[in-house]
Design a protein around this motif. Structure first.
Motif, short mmCIF file in Angstrom:
data_model
loop_
_atom_site.label_atom_id
_atom_site.label_comp_id
_atom_site.label_asym_id
_atom_site.label_seq_id
_atom_site.Cartn_x
_atom_site.Cartn_y
_atom_site.Cartn_z
N VAL A 221 0.86 -1.17 0.00
CA VAL A 221 0.00 0.00 0.00
C VAL A 221 0.90 1.22 0.00
O VAL A 221 1.73 1.39 0.90
CB VAL A 221 -0.93 0.03 1.23
CG1 VAL A 221 -1.70 1.35 1.27
CG2 VAL A 221 -1.88 -1.14 1.22
N LEU A 222 0.75 2.07 -1.02
CA LEU A 222 1.49 3.32 -1.10
C LEU A 222 0.54 4.46 -0.81
O LEU A 222 -0.47 4.63 -1.50
CB LEU A 222 2.12 3.50 -2.49
CG LEU A 222 2.84 4.82 -2.74
CD1 LEU A 222 4.03 4.98 -1.81
CD2 LEU A 222 3.28 4.93 -4.20
N VAL A 223 0.85 5.25 0.22
CA VAL A 223 -0.01 6.36 0.64
C VAL A 223 0.78 7.65 0.48
O VAL A 223 1.78 7.87 1.17
CB VAL A 223 -0.48 6.19 2.09
CG1 VAL A 223 -1.46 7.30 2.46
CG2 VAL A 223 -1.13 4.82 2.31
N ASP A 224 0.31 8.49 -0.43
CA ASP A 224 1.05 9.70 -0.82
C ASP A 224 0.06 10.85 -0.99
O ASP A 224 -0.17 11.32 -2.10
CB ASP A 224 1.80 9.40 -2.13
CG ASP A 224 2.56 10.60 -2.67
OD1 ASP A 224 2.74 11.57 -1.92
OD2 ASP A 224 2.96 10.57 -3.84
N PRO A 225 -0.58 11.29 0.11
CA PRO A 225 -1.63 12.31 -0.01
C PRO A 225 -1.06 13.69 -0.34
O PRO A 225 0.14 13.94 -0.16
CB PRO A 225 -2.27 12.30 1.38
CG PRO A 225 -1.20 11.81 2.29
CD PRO A 225 -0.37 10.86 1.50
N PRO A 226 -1.93 14.61 -0.80
CA PRO A 226 -1.44 15.94 -1.20
C PRO A 226 -1.18 16.88 -0.04
O PRO A 226 -0.64 17.98 -0.25
CB PRO A 226 -2.58 16.47 -2.08
CG PRO A 226 -3.80 15.78 -1.57
CD PRO A 226 -3.34 14.40 -1.16
N PHE A 227 -1.57 16.52 1.18
CA PHE A 227 -1.38 17.37 2.35
C PHE A 227 -1.98 18.76 2.13
O PHE A 227 -1.36 19.78 2.37
CB PHE A 227 0.11 17.44 2.74
CG PHE A 227 0.59 16.17 3.37
CD1 PHE A 227 0.52 15.97 4.75
CD2 PHE A 227 1.08 15.14 2.59
CE1 PHE A 227 0.93 14.78 5.32
CE2 PHE A 227 1.48 13.94 3.16
CZ PHE A 227 1.41 13.76 4.53
N GLU A 228 -3.25 18.75 1.67
CA GLU A 228 -4.01 19.98 1.49
C GLU A 228 -4.69 20.41 2.79
O GLU A 228 -4.95 21.59 2.99
CB GLU A 228 -5.06 19.79 0.40
CG GLU A 228 -4.47 19.55 -0.98
CD GLU A 228 -5.53 19.25 -2.01
OE1 GLU A 228 -5.40 19.74 -3.14
OE2 GLU A 228 -6.48 18.52 -1.69
N ASP A 229 -5.02 19.45 3.64
CA ASP A 229 -5.75 19.73 4.87
C ASP A 229 -4.80 19.82 6.05
O ASP A 229 -3.80 19.09 6.12
CB ASP A 229 -6.79 18.64 5.14
CG ASP A 229 -7.79 18.49 4.01
OD1 ASP A 229 -8.13 19.53 3.40
OD2 ASP A 229 -8.21 17.35 3.73
#
Length: 283
Positions: free
Chosen positions: A163-171
């Motif tokens: 599982v690769l988790v790479d969120p945009p960190f907008e929040d």
């Protein structure tokens, strides 16, 4: 912060993330049984370093462009080979300015019986991702929220994979969300490999995320970080990290060779730093 892939493709953070992703995929393909990759925030899958987005930031010049100049020391270069092979393949097909996103690294490494689920919620980005993956029956692009994709797809039927988790960190609460979603997924599938990417602009937030993971009792973690000592006047991101759960055997040893070489090559100031820290390796 808002970390949109297109503006940052090929930068130092991508180099670390994708170099280690390529290593994990190499380990997965070394065994004969099938595996599945779940990429929760996939992006478009393929980037053009000559695009308006990339040229607005030029971040790739302090990332992949530095690796293109010359080989790293031999031991590090040997570990970087899967990364460079993927890069050469995409350039041969789409031109010298092409740079692979994580779905491309996955599909390049996968065998006929391996599978990829790539989730992307942003409609224009999803359409591009679906086009990139359309001709590959091994890959499925989903127009859904990454956290929904994570909850719905673990454990995979193969019972083996990443599982690769790479969120945009907008929040502003993205670190807390990352910890919560990872902990919940790990409870459903405790034997899977998880790679959590994070920017380091607020070290307290990153530390709190790790504390939350440890308090949940999760072991067998590998924490990797690079700080390129970016001058404050330049702004932007100067440090990045990966938290890897259930790292493949010898991945920590490989990181101890690769990270110093990458840090030296990608340094923007006089005091770059790296961290390679196994946490509860026998947990």
């Amino acid at each position: 912060m808002n970390y949109r892939h297109g503006f940052h493709a090929g930068n130092f953070a991508d180099v670390l993330k994708h170099a280690m992703l390529a290593r994990v995929l190499q380990h997965l393909t070394a065994k004969p049984t099938p595996y599945r990759v779940i990429d929760t925030h996939a992006g478009v899958g393929r980037y053009d370093l000559g695009s308006d987005e990339a040229l607005r930031t030029h971040e790739w010049k302090d990332g992949i462009a530095r690796l293109d100049r010359s080989p790293l020391p031999a031991a590090a270069e040997a570990l970087l080979e899967p990364y460079r092979t993927t890069l050469s393949a995409i350039r041969a097909e789409h031109g010298a300015n092409a740079y692979p996103g994580s779905p491309w690294f996955c599909r390049h490494a996968m065998r006929p019986f391996d599978r990829l689920i790539a989730a992307e919620l942003h409609p224009p980005t999803y359409r591009k991702l679906a086009e990139v993956l359309a001709r590959d029956a091994r890959c499925k692009a989903l127009a859904i929220d990454g956290w929904t994709a994570l909850r719905a797809n673990v454990p995979p039927k193969e019972r083996r994979g990443l599982v690769l988790v790479d969120p945009p960190f907008e929040d502003k609460d993205e670190f807390a969300t990352l910890a919560q979603q990872f902990i919940a997924a790990h409870r459903k599938w405790p034997t899977g490999i998880y790679m959590l990417w994070y920017p380091i602009k607020d070290r307290r937030a990153a530390a709190t995320m790790l504390d939350d993971v440890l308090e949940a009792g999760i072991g067998r973690l590998l924490r990797l970080e690079i700080d390129v000592d970016r001058p404050e006047a330049a702004g932007g991101l100067g440090a990045t990290g990966l938290l890897i759960a259930n790292p493949p055997w010898k991945l920590a040893e490989e990181a101890e060779i690769l990270l110093p070489a990458l840090t030296e090559r990608l340094a923007q100031g006089q005091r770059p730093r790296y961290l390679c820290e196994p946490i509860r390796p026998d947990g």
